[in-house]
Write a protein that holds these residues in place. Structure first.
Motif, PDB file in Angstrom:
ATOM      1  N   SER A  10      -5.335  32.682   9.359  1.00 30.82           N
ATOM      2  CA  SER A  10      -6.560  31.966   8.988  1.00 30.82           C
ATOM      3  C   SER A  10      -6.416  31.296   7.625  1.00 30.82           C
ATOM      4  CB  SER A  10      -7.740  32.945   8.978  1.00 30.82           C
ATOM      5  OG  SER A  10      -7.969  33.478  10.263  1.00 30.82           O
ATOM      6  N   THR A  11      -5.776  32.002   6.689  1.00 29.23           N
ATOM      7  CA  THR A  11      -5.578  31.428   5.355  1.00 29.23           C
ATOM      8  C   THR A  11      -4.687  30.197   5.414  1.00 29.23           C
ATOM      9  OG1 THR A  11      -5.811  33.616   4.338  1.00 29.23           O
ATOM     10  CG2 THR A  11      -4.774  31.891   3.011  1.00 29.23           C
ATOM     11  N   LYS A  12      -3.601  30.273   6.197  1.00 32.94           N
ATOM     12  CA  LYS A  12      -2.690  29.140   6.338  1.00 32.94           C
ATOM     13  C   LYS A  12      -3.362  27.970   7.057  1.00 32.94           C
ATOM     14  CE  LYS A  12       0.917  30.928   4.333  1.00 32.94           C
ATOM     15  NZ  LYS A  12       1.446  30.364   3.053  1.00 32.94           N
ATOM     16  N   LEU A  13      -4.178  28.283   8.054  1.00 35.68           N
ATOM     17  CA  LEU A  13      -4.920  27.223   8.731  1.00 35.68           C
ATOM     18  C   LEU A  13      -5.812  26.478   7.754  1.00 35.68           C
ATOM     19  CD1 LEU A  13      -6.013  28.949  12.083  1.00 35.68           C
ATOM     20  CD2 LEU A  13      -4.456  27.001  11.845  1.00 35.68           C
ATOM     21  N   LEU A  14      -6.450  27.247   6.873  1.00 31.70           N
ATOM     22  CA  LEU A  14      -7.331  26.657   5.880  1.00 31.70           C
ATOM     23  C   LEU A  14      -6.554  25.774   4.915  1.00 31.70           C
ATOM     24  CD1 LEU A  14     -10.333  26.716   4.969  1.00 31.70           C
ATOM     25  CD2 LEU A  14      -9.718  28.571   3.430  1.00 31.70           C
ATOM     26  N   GLN A  15      -5.428  26.272   4.447  1.00 30.74           N
ATOM     27  CA  GLN A  15      -4.646  25.560   3.449  1.00 30.74           C
ATOM     28  C   GLN A  15      -3.932  24.331   4.009  1.00 30.74           C
ATOM     29  OE1 GLN A  15      -2.006  28.594   1.940  1.00 30.74           O
ATOM     30  NE2 GLN A  15      -3.530  29.442   0.528  1.00 30.74           N
ATOM     31  N   ARG A  16      -3.355  24.474   5.191  1.00 35.98           N
ATOM     32  CA  ARG A  16      -2.468  23.434   5.702  1.00 35.98           C
ATOM     33  C   ARG A  16      -3.130  22.460   6.668  1.00 35.98           C
ATOM     34  NH1 ARG A  16       3.295  26.614   6.853  1.00 35.98           N
ATOM     35  NH2 ARG A  16       3.514  27.539   4.769  1.00 35.98           N
ATOM     36  N   ILE A  17      -4.259  22.848   7.234  1.00 34.34           N
ATOM     37  CA  ILE A  17      -4.898  21.981   8.227  1.00 34.34           C
ATOM     38  C   ILE A  17      -6.312  21.584   7.823  1.00 34.34           C
ATOM     39  CG2 ILE A  17      -5.715  21.838  10.610  1.00 34.34           C
ATOM     40  CD1 ILE A  17      -3.358  23.542  11.440  1.00 34.34           C
ATOM     41  N   VAL A  18      -7.172  22.569   7.564  1.00 38.37           N
ATOM     42  CA  VAL A  18      -8.578  22.269   7.302  1.00 38.37           C
ATOM     43  C   VAL A  18      -8.746  21.462   6.015  1.00 38.37           C
ATOM     44  CG1 VAL A  18     -10.849  23.257   6.847  1.00 38.37           C
ATOM     45  CG2 VAL A  18      -9.365  24.288   8.577  1.00 38.37           C
ATOM     46  N   LEU A  19      -8.159  21.918   4.938  1.00 45.42           N
ATOM     47  CA  LEU A  19      -8.321  21.217   3.662  1.00 45.42           C
ATOM     48  C   LEU A  19      -7.748  19.795   3.690  1.00 45.42           C
ATOM     49  CD1 LEU A  19      -7.747  24.037   1.017  1.00 45.42           C
ATOM     50  CD2 LEU A  19      -9.873  22.854   1.576  1.00 45.42           C
ATOM     51  N   PRO A  20      -6.506  19.585   4.136  1.00 40.94           N
ATOM     52  CA  PRO A  20      -5.999  18.207   4.187  1.00 40.94           C
ATOM     53  C   PRO A  20      -6.818  17.297   5.101  1.00 40.94           C
ATOM     54  CG  PRO A  20      -4.190  19.767   4.351  1.00 40.94           C
ATOM     55  CD  PRO A  20      -5.446  20.562   4.491  1.00 40.94           C
ATOM     56  N   ALA A  21      -7.318  17.842   6.226  1.00 42.28           N
ATOM     57  CA  ALA A  21      -8.064  17.023   7.178  1.00 42.28           C
ATOM     58  C   ALA A  21      -9.445  16.642   6.657  1.00 42.28           C
ATOM     59  CB  ALA A  21      -8.193  17.761   8.511  1.00 42.28           C
ATOM     60  N   SER A  22     -10.071  17.545   5.910  1.00 36.80           N
ATOM     61  CA  SER A  22     -11.440  17.296   5.449  1.00 36.80           C
ATOM     62  C   SER A  22     -11.516  16.764   4.028  1.00 36.80           C
ATOM     63  CB  SER A  22     -12.256  18.593   5.548  1.00 36.80           C
ATOM     64  OG  SER A  22     -11.679  19.622   4.751  1.00 36.80           O
ATOM     65  N   ALA A  23     -10.428  16.811   3.281  1.00 40.86           N
ATOM     66  CA  ALA A  23     -10.455  16.414   1.872  1.00 40.86           C
ATOM     67  C   ALA A  23     -10.948  14.985   1.648  1.00 40.86           C
ATOM     68  CB  ALA A  23      -9.079  16.609   1.248  1.00 40.86           C
TER      69      ALA A  23
END
Length: 263
Positions: free
Chosen positions: A170-183
């Motif tokens: 979950s942490t990696k998903l947040l760092q590598r996918i969610v944050l770059p996609a929503s930034a």
């Protein structure tokens, strides 16, 4: 007839040419209305009179002092709001029970008019800088956190599924996918809410402030000095335009994957 491309990019030169032409048209219309005496100068002063009023304030030092005071309040108050809204919005957008717990409360408060809190903030914080920061926070935070939540929730589900397939935590998903996609969308949210912050700052300064652009508008209103009022309002608009374009420029550099060619 040439077909207009919907959602197409605009080169930066054409962007500024169109914007400049629109501004020139607006100023020309303003000048024409006054020159032909179609509007009472008391209600709509001439551009030259507005400019003279601004120069007079600048030479006296009032304009510099008030502008710096307002910019300082915006900087501190908006950074406080953003620093708190970003992590909360991020967790609300990714963790269902956090959203369920906080969204009703935030929705409840965000519909309360921030201007109604001005008397209370004076009681709570006095008329010092803390009162100005609190108004910026109340007027900005609750809208900002929900917008950040929506930005995060718009992360394509396909991206998350790929990450889960690869075994990301979950942490990696947040760092590598969610944050770059929503930034990129979060950055646009910051741009939008910065404009709201200026609105609420001026409201706070209108009520109780020793200096600031809002306070100067109130003083000018007492003396029916519409020349200065127009200049100060336009100055706030110019500051907002510069800040918005600066953030837009920085956003294109920070998130090149979200930018198309042109503006």
């Amino acid at each position: 007839m040439k077909r207009v491309r919907l959602f197409g990019p605009v080169h930066w030169t054409k962007f500024w040419i169109c914007g400049g032409a629109a501004l020139a048209l607006l100023l020309g219309t303003w000048w024409t209305l006054v020159a032909l005496q179609l509007v009472n100068p008391f209600f709509l002063p001439a551009p030259a009179s507005v400019w003279s009023g601004g120069i007079e304030m600048w030479r006296s030092g009032q304009l510099t002092t008030d502008t710096l005071a307002s910019v300082q309040r915006i900087t501190v108050g908006f950074l406080i709001s953003t620093a708190i809204a970003l992590p909360i919005g991020l967790f609300m957008g990714t963790i269902a029970w956090v959203e369920a717990s906080l969204e009703p409360i935030i929705d409840f408060i965000r519909y309360m008019p921030a201007v109604a809190f001005v008397p209370l903030t004076i009681v709570w914080f006095g008329v010092g800088e803390g009162q100005k920061y609190s108004i910026i926070f109340i007027g900005t935070f609750f809208q900002q956190v929900l917008m950040v939540m929506d930005n995060v929730k718009r992360t394509p589900r396909e991206y998350l599924q790929v990450g889960e397939t690869l075994g990301l935590s979950s942490t990696k998903l947040l760092q590598r996918i969610v944050l770059p996609a929503s930034a990129p969308a979060i950055w646009d949210t910051i741009r939008i809410t910065l404009g709201w912050a200026w609105t609420w700052l001026v409201v706070a300064e209108l009520v109780a402030a020793p200096d600031g652009l809002g306070q100067r508008i109130m003083v000018s209103q007492r003396y029916f000095d519409t020349d200065r009022i127009f200049f100060l309002i336009m100055l706030i608009g110019v500051i907002g335009l510069v800040l918005d374009q600066f953030l837009k420029f920085i956003g294109k550099r920070l998130f090149p994957w979200a930018s198309a060619e042109g503006v």
